[in-house]
Motif scaffolding. Sequence first.
Motif, PDB file in Angstrom:
ATOM      1  N   ARG A  92     -16.521 -34.294 -62.453  1.00  0.00           N
ATOM      2  CA  ARG A  92     -17.141 -33.065 -61.977  1.00  0.00           C
ATOM      3  C   ARG A  92     -16.103 -32.211 -61.266  1.00  0.00           C
ATOM      4  O   ARG A  92     -15.161 -32.732 -60.673  1.00  0.00           O
ATOM      5  CB  ARG A  92     -18.246 -33.365 -60.961  1.00  0.00           C
ATOM      6  N   ILE A  93     -16.320 -30.931 -61.330  1.00  0.00           N
ATOM      7  CA  ILE A  93     -15.519 -30.012 -60.527  1.00  0.00           C
ATOM      8  C   ILE A  93     -16.474 -29.260 -59.619  1.00  0.00           C
ATOM      9  O   ILE A  93     -17.615 -28.991 -59.981  1.00  0.00           O
ATOM     10  CB  ILE A  93     -14.694 -29.026 -61.378  1.00  0.00           C
ATOM     11  N   GLY A  94     -16.011 -28.959 -58.438  1.00  0.00           N
ATOM     12  CA  GLY A  94     -16.828 -28.211 -57.492  1.00  0.00           C
ATOM     13  C   GLY A  94     -16.496 -26.737 -57.552  1.00  0.00           C
ATOM     14  O   GLY A  94     -15.385 -26.334 -57.895  1.00  0.00           O
ATOM     15  N   LEU A  95     -17.481 -25.946 -57.228  1.00  0.00           N
ATOM     16  CA  LEU A  95     -17.293 -24.504 -57.163  1.00  0.00           C
ATOM     17  C   LEU A  95     -17.771 -24.048 -55.795  1.00  0.00           C
ATOM     18  O   LEU A  95     -18.869 -24.424 -55.364  1.00  0.00           O
ATOM     19  CB  LEU A  95     -18.102 -23.804 -58.259  1.00  0.00           C
TER      20      LEU A  95
ATOM     21  N   ARG B  40     -26.676 -21.587 -61.669  1.00  0.00           N
ATOM     22  CA  ARG B  40     -27.939 -22.144 -62.152  1.00  0.00           C
ATOM     23  C   ARG B  40     -28.474 -23.175 -61.167  1.00  0.00           C
ATOM     24  O   ARG B  40     -27.715 -23.978 -60.644  1.00  0.00           O
ATOM     25  CB  ARG B  40     -27.729 -22.816 -63.499  1.00  0.00           C
ATOM     26  N   PRO B  41     -29.799 -23.211 -60.968  1.00  0.00           N
ATOM     27  CA  PRO B  41     -30.374 -24.229 -60.094  1.00  0.00           C
ATOM     28  C   PRO B  41     -30.078 -25.632 -60.633  1.00  0.00           C
ATOM     29  O   PRO B  41     -29.998 -25.851 -61.837  1.00  0.00           O
ATOM     30  CB  PRO B  41     -31.885 -23.958 -60.163  1.00  0.00           C
ATOM     31  N   GLY B  42     -29.907 -26.570 -59.715  1.00  0.00           N
ATOM     32  CA  GLY B  42     -29.671 -27.945 -60.113  1.00  0.00           C
ATOM     33  C   GLY B  42     -28.219 -28.323 -60.286  1.00  0.00           C
ATOM     34  O   GLY B  42     -27.903 -29.436 -60.616  1.00  0.00           O
ATOM     35  N   ARG B  43     -27.323 -27.396 -60.078  1.00  0.00           N
ATOM     36  CA  ARG B  43     -25.892 -27.701 -60.219  1.00  0.00           C
ATOM     37  C   ARG B  43     -25.302 -28.033 -58.890  1.00  0.00           C
ATOM     38  O   ARG B  43     -25.403 -27.473 -57.921  1.00  0.00           O
ATOM     39  CB  ARG B  43     -25.137 -26.541 -60.852  1.00  0.00           C
TER      40      ARG B  43
ATOM     41  N   PHE C  79     -12.860 -31.202 -74.091  1.00  0.00           N
ATOM     42  CA  PHE C  79     -13.700 -31.424 -72.916  1.00  0.00           C
ATOM     43  C   PHE C  79     -13.709 -30.145 -72.107  1.00  0.00           C
ATOM     44  O   PHE C  79     -12.666 -29.538 -71.881  1.00  0.00           O
ATOM     45  CB  PHE C  79     -13.165 -32.577 -72.074  1.00  0.00           C
ATOM     46  N   ALA C  80     -14.896 -29.743 -71.678  1.00  0.00           N
ATOM     47  CA  ALA C  80     -15.032 -28.496 -70.926  1.00  0.00           C
ATOM     48  C   ALA C  80     -16.142 -28.633 -69.894  1.00  0.00           C
ATOM     49  O   ALA C  80     -17.048 -29.443 -70.059  1.00  0.00           O
ATOM     50  CB  ALA C  80     -15.336 -27.339 -71.884  1.00  0.00           C
TER      51      ALA C  80
ATOM     52  N   ALA D 112     -21.778 -25.114 -56.312  1.00  0.00           N
ATOM     53  CA  ALA D 112     -22.242 -25.918 -57.447  1.00  0.00           C
ATOM     54  C   ALA D 112     -21.250 -27.032 -57.747  1.00  0.00           C
ATOM     55  O   ALA D 112     -20.110 -27.002 -57.314  1.00  0.00           O
ATOM     56  CB  ALA D 112     -22.396 -25.042 -58.686  1.00  0.00           C
ATOM     57  N   ASN D 113     -21.716 -27.998 -58.514  1.00  0.00           N
ATOM     58  CA  ASN D 113     -20.866 -29.011 -59.141  1.00  0.00           C
ATOM     59  C   ASN D 113     -21.066 -28.881 -60.638  1.00  0.00           C
ATOM     60  O   ASN D 113     -22.190 -28.712 -61.100  1.00  0.00           O
ATOM     61  CB  ASN D 113     -21.268 -30.426 -58.716  1.00  0.00           C
ATOM     62  N   ASN D 114     -20.014 -28.940 -61.369  1.00  0.00           N
ATOM     63  CA  ASN D 114     -20.071 -28.831 -62.819  1.00  0.00           C
ATOM     64  C   ASN D 114     -19.554 -30.119 -63.432  1.00  0.00           C
ATOM     65  O   ASN D 114     -18.447 -30.551 -63.137  1.00  0.00           O
ATOM     66  CB  ASN D 114     -19.190 -27.680 -63.279  1.00  0.00           C
ATOM     67  N   ARG D 115     -20.344 -30.738 -64.283  1.00  0.00           N
ATOM     68  CA  ARG D 115     -19.885 -31.917 -65.020  1.00  0.00           C
ATOM     69  C   ARG D 115     -19.088 -31.449 -66.234  1.00  0.00           C
ATOM     70  O   ARG D 115     -19.337 -30.400 -66.786  1.00  0.00           O
ATOM     71  CB  ARG D 115     -21.068 -32.741 -65.515  1.00  0.00           C
TER      72      ARG D 115
END
Length: 148
Positions: free
Chosen positions: A117-120, A145-148, A93-94, A12-15
């Motif tokens: 963004r951070i990658g997982l 979650r889908p879409g990440r 910021f989180a 995933a990528n998280n904004r």
Amino acid sequence: MSDNWLGGSRLANNRWRTLLDRGLFASASMWQIGIEDLQGEKIISFSRQNLSYTEGYFAEKFEEHDLSKSVAYSCDDTFSLVSLVSAGLGIGFAPEWTLDLPNRTFDLRKVRGVDFRIGLGVAWSKDDPTAARDDIIDIARSLVRPGR
């Protein structure tokens, strides 16, 4: 060991978003705010001896937008930051994954001027397979979650 010894999979990528206490920030009804809207707000930031790329990114943003003087508190991890924001001590910021925390008393808002963004992912040694590795990877994928 061969040159191709490492296996991996991006999950995933998280904004990163602005973390707001529901009762504190005047613009909390807005789905997106500008970084300039944070002027005058108490900011909670990460503060470690050796800044990671993430911490350095936000330190530069604070400096660029004259927000460094607004940093009222600092902490060393995301859970502490969430606790301080939830207690009404400021904003921070989180990453988006904080939306999945139980008993959430905060909101996340997109911030114009912040695109981080951070990658997982997961990685493993191909030369030392773990019997349950594929099961562990499947479980990790199912939690994203889908879409990440």
